[in-house]
Design an enzyme around this catalytic site. Structure first.
Site, short mmCIF file in Angstrom:
data_model
loop_
_atom_site.label_atom_id
_atom_site.label_comp_id
_atom_site.label_asym_id
_atom_site.label_seq_id
_atom_site.Cartn_x
_atom_site.Cartn_y
_atom_site.Cartn_z
N ASP A 191 0.81 -1.22 0.00
CA ASP A 191 0.00 0.00 0.00
C ASP A 191 0.84 1.27 0.00
O ASP A 191 0.30 2.37 -0.15
CB ASP A 191 -0.92 0.03 1.23
CG ASP A 191 -1.98 -1.05 1.19
OD1 ASP A 191 -2.17 -1.65 0.12
OD2 ASP A 191 -2.60 -1.30 2.23
N MET A 214 -5.88 -2.62 -3.89
CA MET A 214 -5.45 -2.60 -2.49
C MET A 214 -5.29 -1.17 -1.99
O MET A 214 -5.03 -0.25 -2.76
CB MET A 214 -4.13 -3.35 -2.35
CG MET A 214 -4.30 -4.86 -2.44
SD MET A 214 -2.82 -5.65 -3.09
CE MET A 214 -2.77 -4.99 -4.73
N ARG A 247 -0.64 -9.16 -5.59
CA ARG A 247 0.26 -9.46 -4.46
C ARG A 247 1.21 -10.60 -4.78
O ARG A 247 2.33 -10.64 -4.26
CB ARG A 247 -0.56 -9.86 -3.23
CG ARG A 247 -1.32 -8.73 -2.62
CD ARG A 247 -2.06 -9.09 -1.37
NE ARG A 247 -1.99 -10.47 -0.89
CZ ARG A 247 -2.14 -10.81 0.37
NH1 ARG A 247 -2.35 -9.90 1.29
NH2 ARG A 247 -2.09 -12.07 0.73
#
Length: 567
Positions: free
Chosen positions: A293, A336, A451
């Site tokens: 993030d 995200m 991810r």
């Protein structure tokens, strides 16, 4: 630079306090905004560092005692681990702990890099001990020099001999592109640069220290892991038991601990370091901050962020194709961003196909004049299609109002978020159904795909530099979190990266650029804008207990230019 801690006498003389007020001391407004820590006298004594220079002063000898006492938010319990040095022209060094703080007689050795053939052509092998990196680089003529961090890099003298080093590496928290690259470069760097042969991997996060066997790592065993996503060591959330972890470190003779993870993981690293120092162990703790993030404080960006933005853009491209291929088509992409919308913002700017970007930092509303649903209608009438990007943490207050839910947390203590993408999909469908308007919406959630991929070329280089900087610092005896600050690698105190979180500033130019690019409304009332400005104005870095009025001012000024500030 030696650290100096100032110990204040108890504030029990009201007449003396009135005398100070009559002298017209110029209190820092930040000092006034933070209440003095309430701690018993024995807590002050317990907080003294092992080798810091401690000075007990009378109230007559310092003109700004109340500002000195109040300008702090780091607890007295942490004061022993804070090292602040002042210099000329408002220079402040927020230094990191060193082995000599509690082991003043620790021997040093020549750095083996001086005989390394790869470094034979380097003009200057080692960084100067006094080299520091400024937190703030945009200044005016009258600016103070402000807060600095110790520059990363190899030192001429090290505190570990190569054959005595037993290093371990652990990865914690969620997945992120680049984890395997960092692991690889830690192993190869220790082996090739410092001739370290005893390197171990801790499996499955913090709990692996006391629940799993250690995995031996060699350059050969990690040779191609950077081509894979995830982490070869495994990861988990929670499982942090400081005493058990340090017991295991002590029993196995580990003296360098490399911890890769986000802010929660770095808090754990800080606790491990404090327990190690309490026991007087010769162990360095090096944190490599990880968060997809990009919300870790101080540093320019975290590794894996460039890869995440690149992959997120591919998802946006797919949503755009789907939207263009249907009548009144809407492509909705959830990215995200639990508390910070950096991925959504940068992917939107990179794509140029997005009509609306929603992030946690900028509130929005669904119904009524100027609401999201009205804007969607308007956009479909104009373009016949639309792409919406939403960060996972956006709109959680709206979902909570419409659904009766109880707050739950994961093993790391993070609040479990509701699916904003799915909720928005149903709200948009219901709205257009009530309007009897034809519409097709495609919801894309690429979270785990992003991810789990390997890091791209840019992140691979960044991971290599982070790993090498961590190795140099650990060999030199420091304990720290490593990161890029204004383009230079630096060693940052643990408390600085765990006390605050970077967020998108909706009062900065970068967010204005996004609004201009998408042509979306800001959804903000004047009250929201005023509150955002006040929040930015009042946002301060954590201040160590016992800093001077001048140091507090330097922290204050450095806070006005965050590492993630927009250009």
């Amino acid at each position: 630079m030696a650290s100096s801690h100032i110990i204040l006498p108890p504030d029990d003389d009201e007449e003396e306090q009135r005398r100070l007020e009559e002298e017209g001391e110029d209190e820092d407004p930040w000092a006034r905004s933070v209440p003095p820590p309430a701690a018993p006298e024995h807590a002050v004594k317990a907080s003294l560092p092992f080798s810091a220079t401690c000075v007990r002063i009378s109230r007559d000898s310092y003109p700004n005692l109340r500002a000195l006492r109040n300008a702090s938010s780091v607890s007295l319990a942490d004061a022993a681990y804070v090292k602040i040095s002042e210099g000329d022209f408002g220079y402040v060094l927020d230094d990191v702990p060193h082995l000599t703080d509690h082991l003043p007689d620790a021997p040093t050795y020549p750095n083996p890099l001086q005989d390394h053939p790869a470094y034979s052509t380097v003009k200057q092998y080692f960084v100067n001990e006094d080299d520091t990196v400024p937190q703030k680089v945009v200044v005016q003529k009258s600016s103070r020099r402000g807060v600095h961090f110790r520059r990363a890099g190899p030192r001429q003298r090290v505190y570990f001999e190569s054959d005595e080093v037993k290093a371990c590496i652990v990865t914690c928290g969620g997945l992120c592109p680049g984890l395997n690259t960092v692991i690889r470069e830690l192993v190869c760097g220790l082996s090739h640069m410092y001739n370290v042969s005893k390197i171990y991997g801790i499996q499955n996060g913090y709990k692996g220290f006391y629940s799993s066997n250690y995995l031996t790592l060699t350059p050969k065993s990690v040779d191609d892991i950077h081509k894979r996503g995830g982490t070869v060591l495994g990861t988990s959330r929670g499982g942090h038991d400081t005493k058990k972890i340090v017991d295991n470190i002590q029993d196995r003779g580990i003296n360098q601990v490399y911890i890769i993870g986000g802010d929660g993981t770095q808090k754990g690293a800080y606790e491990i370091f404090k327990e190690i120092r309490k026991r007087g162990l010769k162990v360095s703790v090096a944190g490599v901050p990880k968060t997809i993030d990009n919300d870790i404080a101080i540093i320019d960006k975290s590794f894996g962020f460039d890869t995440a933005v690149e992959e997120a853009q591919r998802a946006i491209d797919s949503a755009h194709v789907e939207a263009c291929s249907a009548e009144n088509g809407i492509g909705l992409v959830k990215l995200m961003g639990r508390y910070s919308g950096f991925i959504a913002m940068y992917a939107t700017l990179a794509s140029r196909d997005v009509d609306c970007c929603l992030i946690p930092e900028s509130p929005f509303y669904m119904d009524g004049e100027g609401g999201l649903l009205q804007y969607i209608e308007k956009r479909l009438k104009e373009n016949k299609h639309m792409v919406i990007v939403v960060a996972e943490g956006a709109g959680q207050d709206l979902i909570a109002k419409s659904l009766s839910t109880s707050e739950q947390q994961d093993a790391s203590g993070n609040k479990l978020l509701l699916d904003i993408g799915l909720w928005l999909t149903h709200k948009i469908k219901d709205h257009f159904k009530s309007k009897k308007m034809e519409m097709t919406i495609k919801y894309i959630d690429p979270t785990y795909m992003i991810r789990a991929i390997p890091s791209n070329a840019s992140d691979n280089v960044y991971c290599t530099l982070l790993a090498h900087s961590a190795i140099h610092g650990a060999m030199a005896g420091y304990s720290f979190t490593v990161g890029n600050v204004n383009g230079r690698h630096a060693y940052i105190p643990f408390y600085r990266v765990t006390s605050t979180r970077n967020k998108v500033k909706i009062t900065d130019r970068m967010w204005a650029r996004l609004l201009s690019s998408t042509n979306q409304p800001s959804f903000l009332s004047q009250k929201d804008i005023d509150e955002a400005k006040e929040t930015d104005r009042m946002a301060k870095p954590p201040l160590p207990t016992g800093v001077s009025h001048h140091v507090a001012n330097s922290f204050d000024q450095s806070a006005s230019s965050s590492s993630n500030s927009e250009i």
